[in-house]
Design a protein around this motif. Structure first.
Motif, PDB file in Angstrom:
ATOM      1  N   ILE A  84      24.833 138.786 -61.142  1.00 51.89           N
ATOM      2  CA  ILE A  84      24.780 137.385 -61.562  1.00 51.89           C
ATOM      3  C   ILE A  84      25.096 136.523 -60.342  1.00 51.89           C
ATOM      4  O   ILE A  84      26.097 136.753 -59.668  1.00 51.89           O
ATOM      5  N   ARG A  85      24.223 135.559 -60.062  1.00 50.57           N
ATOM      6  CA  ARG A  85      24.458 134.602 -58.981  1.00 50.57           C
ATOM      7  C   ARG A  85      24.472 133.193 -59.559  1.00 50.57           C
ATOM      8  O   ARG A  85      23.772 132.888 -60.513  1.00 50.57           O
ATOM      9  N   PHE A  86      25.276 132.324 -58.961  1.00 51.97           N
ATOM     10  CA  PHE A  86      25.343 130.930 -59.381  1.00 51.97           C
ATOM     11  C   PHE A  86      24.480 130.073 -58.445  1.00 51.97           C
ATOM     12  O   PHE A  86      24.132 130.499 -57.349  1.00 51.97           O
ATOM     13  N   LYS A  87      24.162 128.880 -58.910  1.00 49.22           N
ATOM     14  CA  LYS A  87      23.369 127.955 -58.110  1.00 49.22           C
ATOM     15  C   LYS A  87      24.145 126.677 -57.854  1.00 49.22           C
ATOM     16  O   LYS A  87      25.092 126.347 -58.574  1.00 49.22           O
ATOM     17  N   ALA A  88      23.727 125.956 -56.832  1.00 50.31           N
ATOM     18  CA  ALA A  88      24.347 124.676 -56.514  1.00 50.31           C
ATOM     19  C   ALA A  88      24.004 123.650 -57.590  1.00 50.31           C
ATOM     20  O   ALA A  88      23.117 123.869 -58.429  1.00 50.31           O
ATOM     21  N   ASP A  89      24.680 122.510 -57.555  1.00 49.78           N
ATOM     22  CA  ASP A  89      24.455 121.476 -58.564  1.00 49.78           C
ATOM     23  C   ASP A  89      23.018 120.968 -58.553  1.00 49.78           C
ATOM     24  O   ASP A  89      22.494 120.538 -59.591  1.00 49.78           O
ATOM     25  N   ASP A  90      22.362 120.993 -57.382  1.00 47.40           N
ATOM     26  CA  ASP A  90      20.980 120.525 -57.294  1.00 47.40           C
ATOM     27  C   ASP A  90      19.969 121.617 -57.638  1.00 47.40           C
ATOM     28  O   ASP A  90      18.757 121.419 -57.513  1.00 47.40           O
ATOM     29  N   GLY A  91      20.462 122.797 -58.067  1.00 45.20           N
ATOM     30  CA  GLY A  91      19.582 123.878 -58.461  1.00 45.20           C
ATOM     31  C   GLY A  91      19.177 124.812 -57.346  1.00 45.20           C
ATOM     32  O   GLY A  91      18.472 125.803 -57.576  1.00 45.20           O
TER      33      GLY A  91
END
Length: 285
Positions: A84-91
């Motif tokens: 699982i990886r997360f993304k920045a607020d801008d996607g």
């Protein structure tokens, strides 16, 4: 069932039990001599129905707590394996994780309590389940020596490694101090996070038994008395996979939300158990 399982009734049962403390028996003839107050059939039904409803609520909360903890563990395993990886607020995608030595992320600080800034009321311990805790509040008393001037100072967000083996963690545990400043004995190693490390990320990373055991297994040497031989500096000499700082923050934020949900469920469960206990005490006086 509810009446015989109250504290007062259990004490009565213990008084008439025969045999050893590990294998005790109560004969029917003695059991039948115990007097109990008995309401009408209708009130018995109402009492039993109400207490059964309370038990059902306790069982539901117990299952919910277990499922939340199981879900959190599964999510953590996927996060730290990079499944699982997360993304920045801008996607946008974050950069790749780096394989960094713990010494690149933190350093040992050797500040001692030589100015007696802290007292025995401020001595901390490390719990596998609860993290860094106040020794007196958690264990009921202080186990500190006569003087704590040589104890390590632990500020908020410092990282503590205890070299005491636990059943699930034979090489010790690592916890971030999210409680408050205090001191720990010299049996602990204390580290301070460097810039670019969210200390709560380390706290979550080493919550998984697989992570902490796999990391310390090749570093720790056990002595003849099962004591652990490891230098404080050497303990942070191996690497772990580490995400960029911004993704660390995202991971911590997400797991903090899960922890709050678990804590809320635990508080509800404790309240339900306390309510039932008080109810039984008042109902069967």
């Amino acid at each position: 069932n509810y009446r015989l399982n109250t504290y007062d009734c259990i004490k009565s049962l213990r008084r008439i039990a025969t045999g050893t403390t590990s294998v005790a028996a109560i004969y029917s003839r003695d059991l039948f001599k115990i007097p109990i107050s008995l309401p009408s059939d209708e009130e018995q039904q109402k009492i039993a129905a109400f207490l059964t409803a309370v038990d059902t609520k306790i069982e539901q909360l117990t299952q919910k707590e277990a499922l939340l903890k199981q879900y959190k563990k599964g999510v953590m395993q996927k996060i730290f394996s990079q499944e699982i990886r997360f993304k920045a607020d801008d996607g946008s995608e974050f950069e790749s994780w780096s394989y960094l030595k713990l010494s690149d992320l933190m350093y040992e600080h050797k500040e001692r309590n030589i100015d007696d800034r802290f007292t025995k009321q401020d001595v901390l311990s490390v719990s596998g389940e609860y993290g860094v805790v106040n020794q007196i509040e958690f264990q009921g008393r202080s186990f500190a020596g006569e003087s704590i001037s040589n104890y390590h100072v632990v500020e908020l967000n410092d990282i503590v490694y205890t070299k005491s083996p636990l059943k699930a963690n034979p090489y010790g545990i690592v916890k971030t101090n999210l409680y408050k400043a205090g001191v720990v004995s010299t049996l602990y190693a204390v580290y301070r996070p460097k810039r670019g490390l969210n200390p709560s990320y380390i706290n979550y990373y080493f919550q998984l038994d697989d992570n902490v055991n796999r990391y310390f297994r090749p570093l720790v040497h056990k002595g003849a008395k099962n004591d652990m031989k490891i230098n404080n500096g050497y303990a942070i000499s191996d690497p772990i996979w580490t995400p960029p700082f911004a993704e660390q923050n995202k991971i911590v934020e997400y797991l903090d939300v899960l922890d709050r949900k678990i804590n809320q469920c635990t508080a509800q469960l404790d309240a339900a158990k306390t309510f039932k206990k008080g109810l039984l005490q008042q109902m069967f006086v």
